[in-house]
Design an enzyme around this catalytic site. Sequence first.
Site, PDB file in Angstrom:
ATOM      1  N   ARG A  18      59.642  11.127  19.539  1.00  0.00           N
ATOM      2  CA  ARG A  18      60.756  11.029  20.573  1.00  0.00           C
ATOM      3  C   ARG A  18      60.319  10.519  21.918  1.00  0.00           C
ATOM      4  NH1 ARG A  18      64.318  16.231  21.045  1.00  0.00           N
ATOM      5  NH2 ARG A  18      65.647  14.546  21.811  1.00  0.00           N
ATOM      6  N   ASP A 104      52.677  20.636  25.104  1.00  0.00           N
ATOM      7  CA  ASP A 104      53.761  20.093  25.855  1.00  0.00           C
ATOM      8  C   ASP A 104      54.800  20.783  26.794  1.00  0.00           C
ATOM      9  OD1 ASP A 104      55.244  21.533  23.864  1.00  0.00           O
ATOM     10  OD2 ASP A 104      56.292  19.869  23.021  1.00  0.00           O
ATOM     11  N   GLU A 157      63.848  31.835  12.667  1.00  0.00           N
ATOM     12  CA  GLU A 157      63.957  30.299  13.112  1.00  0.00           C
ATOM     13  C   GLU A 157      65.481  30.086  12.789  1.00  0.00           C
ATOM     14  OE1 GLU A 157      61.655  27.899  14.148  1.00  0.00           O
ATOM     15  OE2 GLU A 157      61.025  30.093  14.732  1.00  0.00           O
ATOM     16  N   ALA A 365      46.527  -6.468  65.654  1.00  0.00           N
ATOM     17  CA  ALA A 365      47.261  -6.846  64.628  1.00  0.00           C
ATOM     18  C   ALA A 365      46.885  -8.287  63.739  1.00  0.00           C
ATOM     19  CB  ALA A 365      48.913  -7.132  65.122  1.00  0.00           C
ATOM     20  N   ASN A 371      36.935  -9.399  52.264  1.00  0.00           N
ATOM     21  CA  ASN A 371      35.833  -8.684  51.578  1.00  0.00           C
ATOM     22  C   ASN A 371      35.395  -9.118  50.118  1.00  0.00           C
ATOM     23  OD1 ASN A 371      38.199  -7.902  50.633  1.00  0.00           O
ATOM     24  ND2 ASN A 371      37.453  -5.805  50.006  1.00  0.00           N
ATOM     25  N   SER A 390      43.947  -9.941  67.906  1.00  0.00           N
ATOM     26  CA  SER A 390      44.920 -10.186  66.743  1.00  0.00           C
ATOM     27  C   SER A 390      44.606 -11.314  65.972  1.00  0.00           C
ATOM     28  CB  SER A 390      46.217 -10.489  67.252  1.00  0.00           C
ATOM     29  OG  SER A 390      46.382  -9.141  68.019  1.00  0.00           O
ATOM     30  N   ALA A 408      41.378 -13.299  69.905  1.00  0.00           N
ATOM     31  CA  ALA A 408      42.287 -13.469  68.982  1.00  0.00           C
ATOM     32  C   ALA A 408      42.115 -15.051  68.327  1.00  0.00           C
ATOM     33  CB  ALA A 408      43.564 -13.271  69.823  1.00  0.00           C
TER      34      ALA A 408
END
Length: 449
Positions: A18, A104, A157, A365, A371, A390, A408
């Site tokens: 299910r 479960d 059951e 910023a 990298n 920046s 910058a």
Amino acid sequence: MGDRAVAAVILAAGMGTRMKSALPKVLHPVAGRPMIQHIQAALAPLKHARTIVITSTGQDDVRAAVAPAGSAVQDPALGTAHAVLAAREQLKDFDGTILVLFGDTPLLKAETIQAMAEIMEGPDDPAVAVLGFRPDDPAAYGRLITDGDGTLEAIVEFRECTEAQKQIDFCNAGIMALDGRVAVDFMDRIGNDNSKGEYYLTDIVAIARAEGRTCVTVEGNPEEVMGVDHRGKLAEAEAVAQRRLREAAMAGGATLIAPETVFFCHDTEIGQDVTIEPHVVFGPGVKLHDNVHVKAFSHLEGAEVFPEASVGPYARLRPGAEIHQGAKIGNFVEVKKATIEKGAKVSHLTYIGDARVGAEANIGAGTITCNYDGYFKYRTDIGAGAFIGSNTALVAPVTIGDGAIVGAGSTIAKDVEADAMALTRGDHTLKAGWAARFRKAALAKKAKK
Ligand code: UD1
Ligand code: MG
């Protein structure tokens, strides 16, 4: 009490059709961990316990997920008693307590398992203990037939229940403890003469009673025994697990401004006086030390944040991010496999990966550590007190010395020594009045056409 050896048998055979998934049901995660590992974690505090997981043929992924716990294969699946007997070899000379659990039911708590183990060592020396519960809707659960003094006579059951038995609201959660000295013998006597043609483990109660042995119940919380067999239940289990993790974080001294919007992982570690703003998501392996502030809409995984550091809003910490004391990670900053040392600031719109940012350094910023060349990753090392202007691209491998300043807009592909200034910028061309002349000429040309 609690001295008898325990063998925990976790039933996990079958795919859980299910769920409609290529992944076996018990490997679906709740709070970032496969459901079956939640059961293993709840068993961990038990002394002298070993675990055997019952799988279907070919479920190597389940066996790998539960290792070093042992496993046994049940094939074909002919019912819950037949499933436990798949571990016959491991159980035949075992005289402690056998705990039968389902793979479960990820919300089952350690203390409930402990209570089941302990009741087996009680004065009436039960042969079987069953975890019962009273669900809002008893639906198709097996019903527990108890007598006046509360001992258990039988489990019936649902499909075999009389109309009167269907009125009983005390149901079988499926978790059982069995006296290992007799369990295999009793299970061998269970037949399959029922509407499903299955070997029902629940029949062990009537067999034990016929042998004059006592059977008992432990009453559990309906929420704890909830079984997950479709995605809706998976989401319900997740919601409960998240609620518990939020409560634990707050009980430990963290402020969650809107707890219902914060999503933890099972292993998130949170110190005292931590503040977590709304809409923060934790993946695995995050540790927040005391006095950390995580601002709204941040995502953290595999990261450690030291005292007084702040992260976000809208920050992303990826595996290997270490944010040291008092450091600041601001909005739209991504940090991966990088150490941001004490007091350093990476405040806006930046990617720092495979890097070290030295203490008190300031990253402007739009700084990017470049990298990756498409094949390999390289490191960037930024010294203490350095200032990166920046919109700088730091092309790794590259080292910026302590106290250096990068102007910058630079693209830095060579090392910069300590206290130096590095700047890479195109020449600045300036022509006075040029724009006005250009506009005038262009307008004249257009008017002619
Ligand atoms: C079982 C109980 C029922 C109880 C209910 C609680 C029996 C006979 N009935 O019914 O009284 O109220 O759980 O949820 O035990 N499994 C195997 N091999 C098998 C059959 C089952 O490993 O041959 C595993 C399943 O993967 C599952 C668990 O046992 O994790 C329970 O089986 P399930 O078929 O769901 O039993 P229920 O009919 O729900
Ligand atoms: Mg079931």
